[in-house]
Write a protein that holds these residues in place. Structure first.
Motif, mmCIF file in Angstrom:
data_model
loop_
_atom_site.group_PDB
_atom_site.id
_atom_site.type_symbol
_atom_site.label_atom_id
_atom_site.label_comp_id
_atom_site.label_asym_id
_atom_site.label_seq_id
_atom_site.Cartn_x
_atom_site.Cartn_y
_atom_site.Cartn_z
ATOM 1 N N ARG A 2 0.835 -1.200 0.000
ATOM 2 C CA ARG A 2 0.000 0.000 0.000
ATOM 3 C C ARG A 2 0.870 1.250 0.000
ATOM 4 N NH1 ARG A 2 -4.428 0.086 4.562
ATOM 5 N NH2 ARG A 2 -4.996 -1.773 3.350
ATOM 6 N N ARG A 3 1.964 1.220 0.773
ATOM 7 C CA ARG A 3 2.863 2.364 0.815
ATOM 8 C C ARG A 3 3.519 2.596 -0.543
ATOM 9 N NH1 ARG A 3 6.860 1.722 5.477
ATOM 10 N NH2 ARG A 3 7.512 -0.053 4.199
ATOM 11 N N THR A 4 3.930 1.534 -1.203
ATOM 12 C CA THR A 4 4.550 1.654 -2.523
ATOM 13 C C THR A 4 3.570 2.216 -3.544
ATOM 14 O OG1 THR A 4 6.010 -0.198 -2.054
ATOM 15 C CG2 THR A 4 5.725 0.405 -4.361
ATOM 16 N N PHE A 6 0.994 4.116 -2.906
ATOM 17 C CA PHE A 6 0.775 5.545 -2.605
ATOM 18 C C PHE A 6 1.914 6.390 -3.168
ATOM 19 C CE2 PHE A 6 1.850 9.117 0.165
ATOM 20 C CZ PHE A 6 0.715 9.896 0.020
ATOM 21 N N LEU A 7 3.153 5.957 -2.954
ATOM 22 C CA LEU A 7 4.301 6.700 -3.469
ATOM 23 C C LEU A 7 4.285 6.780 -4.989
ATOM 24 C CD1 LEU A 7 7.162 5.356 -1.162
ATOM 25 C CD2 LEU A 7 6.245 7.679 -1.203
ATOM 26 N N THR A 209 11.239 10.304 -6.778
ATOM 27 C CA THR A 209 10.183 9.279 -6.718
ATOM 28 C C THR A 209 10.794 7.893 -6.885
ATOM 29 O OG1 THR A 209 8.518 10.813 -7.593
ATOM 30 C CG2 THR A 209 8.054 8.464 -7.808
ATOM 31 N N PHE A 212 12.596 6.942 -3.627
ATOM 32 C CA PHE A 212 11.700 6.545 -2.536
ATOM 33 C C PHE A 212 11.026 5.204 -2.818
ATOM 34 C CE2 PHE A 212 11.621 11.184 -1.457
ATOM 35 C CZ PHE A 212 12.177 11.052 -0.190
ATOM 36 N N SER A 216 11.398 2.061 -0.485
ATOM 37 C CA SER A 216 10.198 1.379 0.022
ATOM 38 C C SER A 216 10.247 -0.107 -0.288
ATOM 39 C CB SER A 216 8.945 2.011 -0.595
ATOM 40 O OG SER A 216 7.784 1.346 -0.168
ATOM 41 N N ARG A 219 12.807 -1.760 1.966
ATOM 42 C CA ARG A 219 12.301 -1.902 3.321
ATOM 43 C C ARG A 219 11.291 -3.036 3.415
ATOM 44 N NH1 ARG A 219 9.986 3.461 5.854
ATOM 45 N NH2 ARG A 219 12.159 4.019 5.459
ATOM 46 N N THR A 220 10.451 -3.169 2.355
ATOM 47 C CA THR A 220 9.463 -4.242 2.363
ATOM 48 C C THR A 220 10.148 -5.597 2.371
ATOM 49 O OG1 THR A 220 7.876 -2.837 1.183
ATOM 50 C CG2 THR A 220 7.504 -5.209 1.107
ATOM 51 N N GLU A 223 11.546 -6.241 5.819
ATOM 52 C CA GLU A 223 10.520 -6.598 6.783
ATOM 53 C C GLU A 223 10.026 -8.012 6.550
ATOM 54 O OE1 GLU A 223 7.627 -3.582 6.292
ATOM 55 O OE2 GLU A 223 8.735 -2.073 7.456
#
Length: 225
Positions: A2-4, A6-7, A209, A212, A216, A219-220, A223
């Motif tokens: 979802r974060r990716t 959105f970015l 962009t 980021f 992202s 980081r995913t 995690e």
């Protein structure tokens, strides 16, 4: 995920806006170049006799030739010329065919402010103009020292007893006065610089962009491990 997403959406939206602004400035550049070309064509046209009635809407930049008499009395408008320095535009009344108009004879250095200038019968070629030089920061003229800070045509005409018609000379009216003919140099055209700025920002935005999105994604993965 979802974060990716959105970015990605935010980045593409911003990139689209910046690219649109750049394209718009390119379109404005083409429009402005057309306007300047039209003005230059009008300025350089063959001069005609001064029309009986003139108006800014119809006759701005119109080249004319007048015969008559340069009268006494003059107004000094403070101006600076590149590679020369400060000086004055010399504005004088000119009688022609039963009417009196204003003639901007050109530039003299500050040291020639009080010098005598040729007067009497002569022929002047130039362009009609209504300069837009006044804003809220323009000082009022110093009447005592005869120093004006803008070519305010109605007030110049009232001070010299002439019609509010200004002819900017492009022919020599005095060997010691340098004509400053009308041209398009003073008309701003910054659209190319604006376009480069917007496209440059779009490039930076795209790079940020991408950065980021990469962070992202990294980081995913971290995690997930």
């Amino acid at each position: 995920m979802r974060r990716t997403l959105f970015l990605l959406i935010f980045g593409l939206a911003g990139l689209g806006v910046l690219l649109w602004l750049g394209v718009w400035q390119v379109q404005r550049l083409a429009w402005k170049q057309g306007v300047l070309a039209e003005i230059e064509s009008r300025i350089s046209a063959d001069p005609i006799a001064l029309p009986p009635q003139v108006s800014e809407a119809v006759d701005k930049y119109r080249p004319v030739i007048v015969s008559g008499e340069m009268e006494s009395g003059e107004i000094h408008v403070l101006v600076s010329v590149k590679q020369v320095g400060a000086g004055y535009r010399i504005i004088q009344p000119f009688s022609t065919e039963g009417r009196t108009i204003l003639v901007d004879r050109g530039f003299v250095p500050t040291t020639a402010k009080q010098a005598e200038r040729l007067a009497g019968p002569m022929e002047v070629t130039g362009n009609l103009h209504w300069p837009d030089e006044i804003d809220s920061y323009t000082p009022a003229p110093d009447i005592d020292d005869n120093i004006w800070f803008a070519r305010d045509v109605p007030n110049l005409a009232a001070a010299l007893g002439a019609e509010p018609v200004l002819l900017i000379a492009r022919s020599q009216t005095d060997p010691n006065v340098t004509p400053l003919p009308v041209d398009t140099a003073g008309i701003p055209n910054d659209h190319l610089q604006y376009a480069i700025t917007w496209f440059g920002l779009a490039l930076v935005w795209a790079a940020m962009t991408g950065y980021f999105l990469w962070r992202s994604g990294a980081r995913t993965e971290s995690e997930a491990q």
